[in-house]
Enzyme design. Structure first.
Site, short mmCIF file in Angstrom:
data_model
loop_
_atom_site.label_atom_id
_atom_site.label_comp_id
_atom_site.label_asym_id
_atom_site.label_seq_id
_atom_site.Cartn_x
_atom_site.Cartn_y
_atom_site.Cartn_z
N CYS A 86 0.84 -1.20 0.00
CA CYS A 86 0.00 0.00 0.00
C CYS A 86 0.88 1.26 0.00
CB CYS A 86 -0.97 -0.04 1.17
SG CYS A 86 -2.40 1.05 0.97
N HIS A 195 -3.33 -5.81 1.10
CA HIS A 195 -2.64 -5.99 2.38
C HIS A 195 -2.55 -7.46 2.78
CE1 HIS A 195 -2.42 -1.77 3.92
NE2 HIS A 195 -3.40 -1.59 3.05
N GLU A 197 -0.71 -8.75 5.03
CA GLU A 197 -0.55 -8.85 6.49
C GLU A 197 -1.89 -8.84 7.21
OE1 GLU A 197 -0.84 -4.42 5.86
OE2 GLU A 197 -0.10 -6.16 4.74
#
Length: 230
Positions: A86, A195, A197
């Site tokens: 990002c 994302h 994560e």
């Protein structure tokens, strides 16, 4: 293996990234402040999302001048593993470590929801645990995720197999050729808007992002002659 999670003023996904490493591979991970001038002890450098320096001027445009970015450049040139997610992707493009630019979503709206991605390149350090053409589900959260390159650069990306992820079905931001993530030519530097994560457990709605972290551990073990797998 040692991971560094960079922290800029305005980072807000650094905690997510830190815990994703802990939860998926259990290797050593440290927060590293933007003023750091030595990353030599780290094998992988993770540049997280957020709003570095408030996204003033342009996303990532100020962060590219932070002292730590000189060390990131050195690490990338030395073949170490670098992932930008990002705002981290935006920083890597602004710093010239990845081609292209991220501009405003074509909807002019902030988009925050899961998306389906096609894994286009499994030859990078961060995607070797996926199958070619596999569809994975990863969330996005961005207002400037519209990936742009000119036609000549797009052809180069295709020829060099640098397109790592594409949006499947709906393109949430207008990115050229549905591109959601790219790599450098060597495949040790990857940037993406979604994302991973935030997708490391079924409790989060998907664990498809976890294999990005196991992939880089595999790549490090292979490079260092250790057994692959955990």
């Amino acid at each position: 293996m040692k991971f560094a999670v960079l922290v800029f003023p305005g980072s807000n996904c650094d905690l997510d990234m830190f815990h994703a490493v802990e939860d998926t591979v259990g290797e050593q991970v440290d927060y590293v402040w933007h003023t750091a001038n030595d990353l030599s002890q780290y094998d992988a450098i993770l540049v997280p999302g957020g709003f570095s320096y408030g996204d003033y001027l342009r996303c990532g445009s100020i962060a590219q001048f932070a002292p730590v970015m000189q060390e990131v450049r050195k690490a990338a040139e030395a073949g170490k593993f670098v992932l930008g997610v990002c705002n981290g992707f935006q920083i890597l493009t602004e710093a010239g470590l990845l081609p292209g630019a991220l501009i405003r979503n074509n909807s002019l709206q902030f988009r925050c929801h899961p998306v389906d991605l096609v894994v286009e390149n499994t030859g990078t350090a961060f995607t070797n645990a996926y199958a070619p053409g596999e569809t994975i589900r990863i969330p996005i959260a961005h207002g400037e995720g519209n990936y742009y390159v000119d036609e000549q650069t797009l052809e180069q990306l295709k020829a060099n197999n640098q397109i790592v992820f594409r949006y499947q079905g709906h393109n949430p931001n207008g990115s050229v050729d549905n591109i959601a993530g790219v790599s450098n030519e060597r495949g040790n530097v990857v940037g993406m808007m979604p994302h991973p994560e935030r997708a490391v457990s079924e409790l989060l709605g998907s664990k498809d992002g976890a294999r990005m972290f196991t992939s880089v551990l595999n790549a490090w073990r292979e490079r260092n002659g250790a057994a692959i797998g955990r």
